[in-house]
Scaffold this motif. Structure first.
Motif, PDB file in Angstrom:
ATOM      1  N   PRO A  33       0.800  -1.207  -0.213  1.00 30.31           N
ATOM      2  CA  PRO A  33      -0.072   0.082  -0.165  1.00 30.31           C
ATOM      3  C   PRO A  33       0.664   1.374   0.065  1.00 30.31           C
ATOM      4  O   PRO A  33       0.654   2.300  -0.754  1.00 30.31           O
ATOM      5  N   LEU A  34       2.122   1.245   0.535  1.00 28.22           N
ATOM      6  CA  LEU A  34       2.833   2.423   0.634  1.00 28.22           C
ATOM      7  C   LEU A  34       3.255   2.781  -0.790  1.00 28.22           C
ATOM      8  O   LEU A  34       3.141   3.986  -0.989  1.00 28.22           O
ATOM      9  N   PHE A  35       3.617   1.906  -1.516  1.00 26.52           N
ATOM     10  CA  PHE A  35       4.177   2.134  -2.788  1.00 26.52           C
ATOM     11  C   PHE A  35       3.179   2.080  -3.781  1.00 26.52           C
ATOM     12  O   PHE A  35       3.228   3.207  -4.595  1.00 26.52           O
ATOM     13  N   GLU A  36       2.109   1.632  -3.475  1.00 26.54           N
ATOM     14  CA  GLU A  36       0.853   1.981  -4.468  1.00 26.54           C
ATOM     15  C   GLU A  36       0.400   3.602  -4.206  1.00 26.54           C
ATOM     16  O   GLU A  36       0.184   4.208  -5.106  1.00 26.54           O
ATOM     17  N   ALA A  37       0.414   3.847  -2.950  1.00 28.54           N
ATOM     18  CA  ALA A  37       0.171   5.437  -2.865  1.00 28.54           C
ATOM     19  C   ALA A  37       1.011   6.383  -3.368  1.00 28.54           C
ATOM     20  O   ALA A  37       0.687   7.490  -3.981  1.00 28.54           O
ATOM     21  N   ALA A  38       2.337   5.982  -3.335  1.00 25.23           N
ATOM     22  CA  ALA A  38       3.389   6.833  -3.813  1.00 25.23           C
ATOM     23  C   ALA A  38       3.086   7.038  -5.528  1.00 25.23           C
ATOM     24  O   ALA A  38       3.524   7.942  -6.005  1.00 25.23           O
ATOM     25  N   ASP A  39       2.715   5.684  -5.694  1.00 25.90           N
ATOM     26  CA  ASP A  39       2.707   5.819  -7.417  1.00 25.90           C
ATOM     27  C   ASP A  39       1.608   6.769  -7.729  1.00 25.90           C
ATOM     28  O   ASP A  39       1.461   7.199  -8.888  1.00 25.90           O
ATOM     29  N   ALA A 248      15.780   1.531   1.121  1.00 20.80           N
ATOM     30  CA  ALA A 248      15.835   2.853   0.165  1.00 20.80           C
ATOM     31  C   ALA A 248      14.564   3.259  -0.674  1.00 20.80           C
ATOM     32  O   ALA A 248      14.172   4.248  -0.710  1.00 20.80           O
ATOM     33  N   LEU A 249      13.791   2.189  -0.737  1.00 22.77           N
ATOM     34  CA  LEU A 249      12.520   2.335  -1.593  1.00 22.77           C
ATOM     35  C   LEU A 249      11.321   2.933  -0.596  1.00 22.77           C
ATOM     36  O   LEU A 249      10.684   3.748  -1.206  1.00 22.77           O
ATOM     37  N   LYS A 250      11.378   2.297   0.390  1.00 17.48           N
ATOM     38  CA  LYS A 250      10.343   3.105   1.625  1.00 17.48           C
ATOM     39  C   LYS A 250      10.911   4.488   1.583  1.00 17.48           C
ATOM     40  O   LYS A 250       9.925   5.452   1.635  1.00 17.48           O
ATOM     41  N   VAL A 251      12.007   4.892   1.779  1.00 13.75           N
ATOM     42  CA  VAL A 251      12.303   6.337   2.043  1.00 13.75           C
ATOM     43  C   VAL A 251      12.052   7.104   0.865  1.00 13.75           C
ATOM     44  O   VAL A 251      11.527   8.130   0.942  1.00 13.75           O
TER      45      VAL A 251
END
Ligand code: SAM
Ligand code: FES
Length: 344
Positions: A33-39, A248-251
């Motif tokens: 969900p974190l990466f989907e939101a950033a996308d 690194a991806l999370k940051v």
């Protein structure tokens, strides 16, 4: 928290720490969900186009001695090189002919490249209808001013870490306050200002990474480059653990949520740790890639950290390869300069 960040682009330090501590499944990273939101935020604010910046690595001489970096002056195993003025100009011209709208000139802090030499190079490169980014370290206000007047548009200088005590340990002889001052001067001179951090430095905590992200927001950076620290055998930090791709991806993703309209590269160091690193990053908040446009053997000597990708490739191959990858995720390569379009 993710919803709050997606809607308000604000998080407290505690909330950022909590997001950075979430577990990531390595199998299908982008569906977190974190990466989907950033996308989604990336798509909404900066669109589907990916900006390519042609990277010219023009000197690996450096007067500094950062403990993590392969260019440090005490690294006697490095094969040092510096490109001639004509080579730099030629590589920029070739990049322009290949369709690049920006070149990034990057080097160690090499005193050979005086302001006068840089001015000559910049004024020639500006004839090729290119935006120019510099990434050449700490200089004086007068030097930054001279480059700007000669046509430089942007400047990249990572703060590396906002933990001053850690910075002092890892960057001996350097002064964190001066790095900050440089970033302020670059802003004052009208550059687009890029900064960023290393992820996975020894003793670096999640709190410290959260401070880094809040710092990016505080100085309203135009570009943020985030990369995992990768230990280099020719440095005193060779036995350290190094950063992970996932952290690194999370940051990077949290940075996108908090600074929705900035430019964020999918960094080469991410691809070094994961063969699909840049594509995953592009689907987790990034909208920029910096393919190497340096030609010949120089690429392999520009060894900041080991395992750097594409060292035996040509600029044409790199451009074709990354364009194919970008198209494979239904995104396209931009034909614009790719300056930040501020939404506030
Ligand atoms: N001299 C310029 C400067 O200091 O901004 C640019 C060149 S410097 C080699 C570019 C970046 O490489 C640094 O900002 C740092 O974050 C990164 N870097 C250095 N050593 C690294 C390592 N071992 N692993 C990953 N990145 C590294
Ligand atoms: Fe100078 Fe890394 S020590 S570029």
């Amino acid at each position: 928290m993710i919803k709050k960040a997606e809607e308000t682009h604000e998080l407290t330090k505690e909330e950022i720490v909590s997001l950075l501590s979430c577990e990531i499944e390595t199998e299908n990273v982008v569906s977190h969900p974190l990466f989907e939101a950033a996308d989604r935020v990336r798509k909404k604010y900066v669109g589907d186009e990916v900006h390519l910046r042609g990277l010219i690595e023009f000197s690996n001489y450096c007067k500094q001695n950062c403990l993590y970096c392969g260019f440090r002056r005490d690294n006697k195993n490095a094969t040092r090189f510096r490109l001639s003025k004509d080579e730099i100009i030629k590589f920029a011209q070739d990049a322009s002919e290949q369709g690049y709208k920006t070149v990034v000139l990057q080097s160690g802090e090499d005193p050979y490249f005086t302001a006068d030499r840089m001015k000559e190079i910049l004024s020639e490169i500006k004839k090729f209808d290119l935006a120019v980014t510099l990434s050449i370290g700490e200089k004086t206000f007068e030097e930054y001013k001279a480059y700007k007047e000669a046509g430089a548009n942007r400047f990249l200088m990572r703060i590396e870490t906002t933990d001053k005590a850690l910075y002092l340990k890892l960057d001996p002889d350097m002064d964190w306050e001066n790095r900050l001052k440089c970033l302020g001067e670059l802003r004052e001179l009208g550059y687009e200002v890029g900064t960023g951090c290393l992820v996975g430095l020894p003793e670096q905590t999640l709190e410290s990474l959260a401070d880094d992200i809040l710092f990016f927001k505080e100085i309203n950076a135009d570009m943020i480059g985030i990369g995992p620290f990768i230990p280099n055998d020719n440095t005193p930090m060779k036995d350290e653990k190094g950063g992970t791709f996932e952290m690194a991806l999370k940051v990077m993703a949290v940075t996108r949520l908090l600074l929705p309209d900035i430019n964020i590269p999918a960094t080469t160091a991410m691809e070094t740790l994961n063969p699909n690193g840049r594509l995953i990053a592009l689907q987790s908040g990034a909208n920029v890639v910096m393919p190497n446009v340096t030609q010949g053997d120089y690429r392999k000597f520009y060894e900041i950290y080991p395992g750097k990708i594409c060292v035996n490739d040509t600029p044409t191959k790199c451009r074709g390869c990354i364009t194919g990858k970008i198209n494979s995720i239904k995104r396209s390569v931009s034909t614009e300069y790719g300056f930040r379009k501020k939404t506030d």
